[in-house]
Structures are given as structure tokens and as C-alpha cells.
Design an enzyme around this catalytic site. Sequence first.
Site, PDB file in Angstrom:
ATOM      1  N   ARG A 171       0.849  -1.194   0.000  1.00 41.68           N
ATOM      2  CA  ARG A 171       0.000   0.000   0.000  1.00 41.68           C
ATOM      3  C   ARG A 171       0.883   1.241   0.000  1.00 41.68           C
ATOM      4  O   ARG A 171       2.097   1.136   0.132  1.00 41.68           O
ATOM      5  CB  ARG A 171      -0.850  -0.002   1.280  1.00 41.68           C
ATOM      6  CG  ARG A 171       0.033  -0.076   2.526  1.00 41.68           C
ATOM      7  CD  ARG A 171      -0.643   0.341   3.806  1.00 41.68           C
ATOM      8  NE  ARG A 171       0.344   0.601   4.831  1.00 41.68           N
ATOM      9  CZ  ARG A 171       0.790  -0.284   5.718  1.00 41.68           C
ATOM     10  NH1 ARG A 171       0.336  -1.520   5.724  1.00 41.68           N
ATOM     11  NH2 ARG A 171       1.700   0.050   6.614  1.00 41.68           N
ATOM     12  N   ARG A 175       5.095  12.324  13.285  1.00 40.44           N
ATOM     13  CA  ARG A 175       3.643  12.096  13.345  1.00 40.44           C
ATOM     14  C   ARG A 175       3.098  12.791  14.585  1.00 40.44           C
ATOM     15  O   ARG A 175       3.524  12.505  15.705  1.00 40.44           O
ATOM     16  CB  ARG A 175       3.328  10.611  13.441  1.00 40.44           C
ATOM     17  CG  ARG A 175       3.842   9.813  12.271  1.00 40.44           C
ATOM     18  CD  ARG A 175       3.298   8.393  12.342  1.00 40.44           C
ATOM     19  NE  ARG A 175       3.920   7.549  11.325  1.00 40.44           N
ATOM     20  CZ  ARG A 175       3.491   6.337  11.018  1.00 40.44           C
ATOM     21  NH1 ARG A 175       2.447   5.826  11.659  1.00 40.44           N
ATOM     22  NH2 ARG A 175       4.094   5.627  10.087  1.00 40.44           N
TER      23      ARG A 175
END
Lengths: 458, 117
Positions: A291, A337
Site C-alpha cells: 500500500r 507524526r
Amino acid sequence: MKRVFVANRGEIALRIIRACEAAGLETVLGVSEADRASLPARQATRAVCIGPAPSAESYLNVDAVVSAALGTGCDALHPGYGFLAENADLADFCAQQGFTFIGPRAQTIRELGDKISARRLAQAAGVPVVPGRDRLDSHADALAAIDEIGLPILLKATAGGGGRGMQVVRDRDRVASAFDTARAEARAAFGDGTLYAERFVARARHVEVQVLGDCHGKVIHLGERDCTLQRRHQKIVEEGPATHVPAGVVARMRQAAVDLAASVGYQGAGTVEFIFDQDTGAFHFLEVNTRIQVEHPVTEMLTGVDLVGQQLRIAAGEPLDLNQDDIVLTGHAIECRINAEAVSRGFWPTPGEIVTWQPPEGPGIRVDSHCHPGYVVPPFYDSMLAKLIVHGTDRSDALRRMTEALAAFRQTGIDTTLDFLRALIERPEVLANDVSTRWVETVLEQPDFAARLGGIRG
Amino acid sequence: MTVGLSEADIARLVHAFRHGGSAALDLSFGATRLRLGAVRAETSVEPVTAPMVGVFCAEVAPGNTVQPDSILGRIRSVRAETPVRAGRAGVITALAAADGDFVEYNARLAEIRIGAG
């Protein structure tokens, strides 16, 4: 390909919508009831509600996703990451219904998603796998594993995960008791006491190689990312290139990733993950992610290649317009993040309303986020709010920019991991790149680090 | 014998109230007290919404009387057919989605006037 169904939410939905816009494609975003008014819902050509807030009834509901894609006249589907991104049934289902799944073929997802088959494929492609022994039924088997693998070894539950049924054996004399403990834990936790053994890597780095393959058999790599800064297997900071891994090893990893992808006729964007053992200098295959990944902007900043744009081109059947020689990694990129979590409460999720949202701006700074002032972070999903990515001339320049960008990031309303990242990025171990995949957990236990964050529990 | 309203008197008053357009009536006559109130029409109409995203196949029409477990139609998704139940007794006043329409989850499909059966 004219109209793409975006089967995701948050920042990656927005990222895919923008890539589709740039490619002249319409978008339909499938939203849960909780995301009807989200920024990606407003940005998409159209948004349709596919189910209630809990993801099992919306974002993870294959029937709802495919029915919404068909009902809105889409001819392709982008799954993003997480949710249904590595669901081979969805890829099959899309093919049956006659529209394009933007990702590898279902068979590729299936054979690389299964750990045992992925390991077999890696071995067949000449990619080093972690030395191990598949099935241990007795103390004698465990001793045989030590003879084959060498100490230290890690005993793991075949059915397991999350550290249960896991024992490190550093000494031959301790193997019997470790075997008995691991087997009892595995039985209690998973109802299955089957164990296997692999070499234990005490000071590991996580290094992963980005690959692209088209449907005409061409596979290239786009360099690597170092994602060693993790907490409980969740990546926190990713960077590239991997400056702390010897150049010869990096070159072999890149070739191994291309060989493995080529051996399965890989189509689309993928990541081959490796563990690098800092004590022995060896590396081995970990897994393949079939992905687009959260940390893909690191590679985009280094190479200038739009990876989501490339996914769209490959899915449309176009040949890759890039050659391996075109791929040059320039400078150094780092991503942090930023999550809606209270670090002081064991990284507990903190949904709620964002009052102030002022991400940093400037040259070499990129922020991928779906947040805005007044956005209410729903309690149902992943806690990631934003990815802050910086690019510098080299690693120390990039770290300096990251420090400044984190300092300039203004958010009020909810607890986030911003302060934690500010403290982490300034640690001498990070500056010296003297870290391993377990390092973040050890630094969290240090009193001076915890004190800077006003205490940490959990 | 107590002086009050006969059943016929009450019936006539109720009829007059219904057609007179008044919102409320409170009348005492001897031992009888009669209080009437108009029920607001819009509060008695309730929507029925789609339990699933997909194609709506209608099985009722405006004017049909339904019970709570009556099936108004089905949502056809690629892998399933999900029945749409009335959920309350009443009369279908309108269909908000046409037979064959693609509908989102929770989209309005029909309106039911409650207690009007």
C-alpha cells in the site's frame, strides 16, 4: 479512469483527492456519519455517507464501500492505508465488479500478506530472512534452534503477537525454562502453545525501501527510509536516507527490495521492510506493505516523485515514466507524526475540539493534515492529526529545521504529542543517531525526559 | 341525574373543533369538562431512513398503511439485500427516494404519518 472512489478518511483521503485533482480525475469520498463535514468531504467532488461512525460498519465494510463506489459511477478505488488497504478480498471484489483497485493485484496482496508465504517468496528471491526454526515441540528442538541460529534467540508463539509468549534466550542453560514459560504464556493467551525461534536482534534499526512497479514488468526503488524511532511498534519519526546504515548494506537492501518485488510481478507502490542488526551488520527481511504508507512524503521530499500520482498512473495501465537512474535522493528529510494523545497518560487518545491550529510554513516544510480550527477530532479512529515533514541539505540541517518547525507549530484545544516530539528530537541520541527500535521506550522511562513533559505514566 | 354533555353533544363539538381551525378548546358544562387540542401535523410525520448504502427498491406507495414490522422496500448492495422496515404504524405520506435510486446510508426514504391508520 475518470472518477476515483476514495475509501479512507483523514489526511490520506485529502492527499489522494489532491493527487486525483492534479491528474484531472473526479473523486467520490465515502464518509462515515462522523466525517460528513470533514475537510476531505468538502474537498472531494462528492461525498457519500457509507455507514455509521464505528469503522467496522463504515470504512471496514467492504459491501458498503464497493456499493457506494458503484452507485456513484466510479471506475477506480483508492484504499489509502489502514482500513481495507491490504484486503485482498476488496481487490478481488473490485475486479469482479469491473473497476480498478489502485494497488497491487489481489494475489500479490494475499501472498505477501501471509508471513510464512512472504518469507518463502523472499528466500526464493535471494533476500536474506531472519535465521529461524519453524516449529519447536521440545527442549531438544529449542537447543537445536540455538545450534542453527546462534545465541541470542527469541522464542515466539506461532499464534501470537503483542509480546506474549515471547522469551529471549541468551544462555543455553536457560533454554528449558524459557521454553516452558513461553509455551505456558502462549497457551494461556492464544490457546495454542506452538512456538518458533528466530535470531534475537538486540539493537535493531528499521529500514524500509520504497518500490514502484508497473503492469509491464518494470520495477524500480526510490531509496529507503529509516523508521527506527518507534513506540510499541508504532512509528513516531521517519527519515531518509538511512545515513546510519553502511552504504554497502543500503545498496544490498535496495536491490533485495527490487528483486522481491520483481519476483512477484509487483504492480503499484509498495514498501519492503528490513531489520538491520547494528551489532552484526547483517540485515534481514521483515515484511512487505502492499500500500501507500503514512511516511511516503519522506520519499517524495527526497526524490521529488509524487508517489500517489504514480499509483494513479500505474493503475491506469501506463508504463512507469521513471528509470532507476532518474531516482536521486537529495538532502535529508524527516517526518514527525503528530497524534491526539496525552503522553502523560500513557499516550491515551484525546478526541475533542481543536481551537487553534497553526501549522508551520516555509521553505522545506510540508504539513499533511485534515485538521483546522474548530475541527472536532472524533473518538472512533486513529489518533493521527498531522504529519510534519521537513527537508534539509543534510541530516543535521533537517533536524534543525524540524526543531524550528515543531517550535512554531501552534495548537490549542486538545492534548497532542507535539511536546513529546519537541523533547525527543532534541535528545543527544537522536542527534547522534545512536538509537534502536526499543530506544523510545527506554527514554520514556528516564526521569529527566519524563520531567520535561510534566510526568509520564504508562 | 347529573347535568352534562351527552355523547352526541361531544361528537358534535369534536367535529366542529376539527373543522373550525382552533388550536385548543377547554369547555366545562356541568359535570363534564371537555379539553381538545389540535395535534400539529408535522410532528406526526416521521421519516424512515436507509439502513445501508445502495440501491433503493420500493415496495410501498403513498397511501399504504403500514405496521412497525412492515417492509417498505429493500436496499440492494453488491452483496446483500437489506430490508427497510417501517418501525412504526401509520400511513405512507410520501416516498423521498424513487424506486431504483442510489441512496446513501441514513438517507430519507419515506415519510409515515403516525397513528393515522
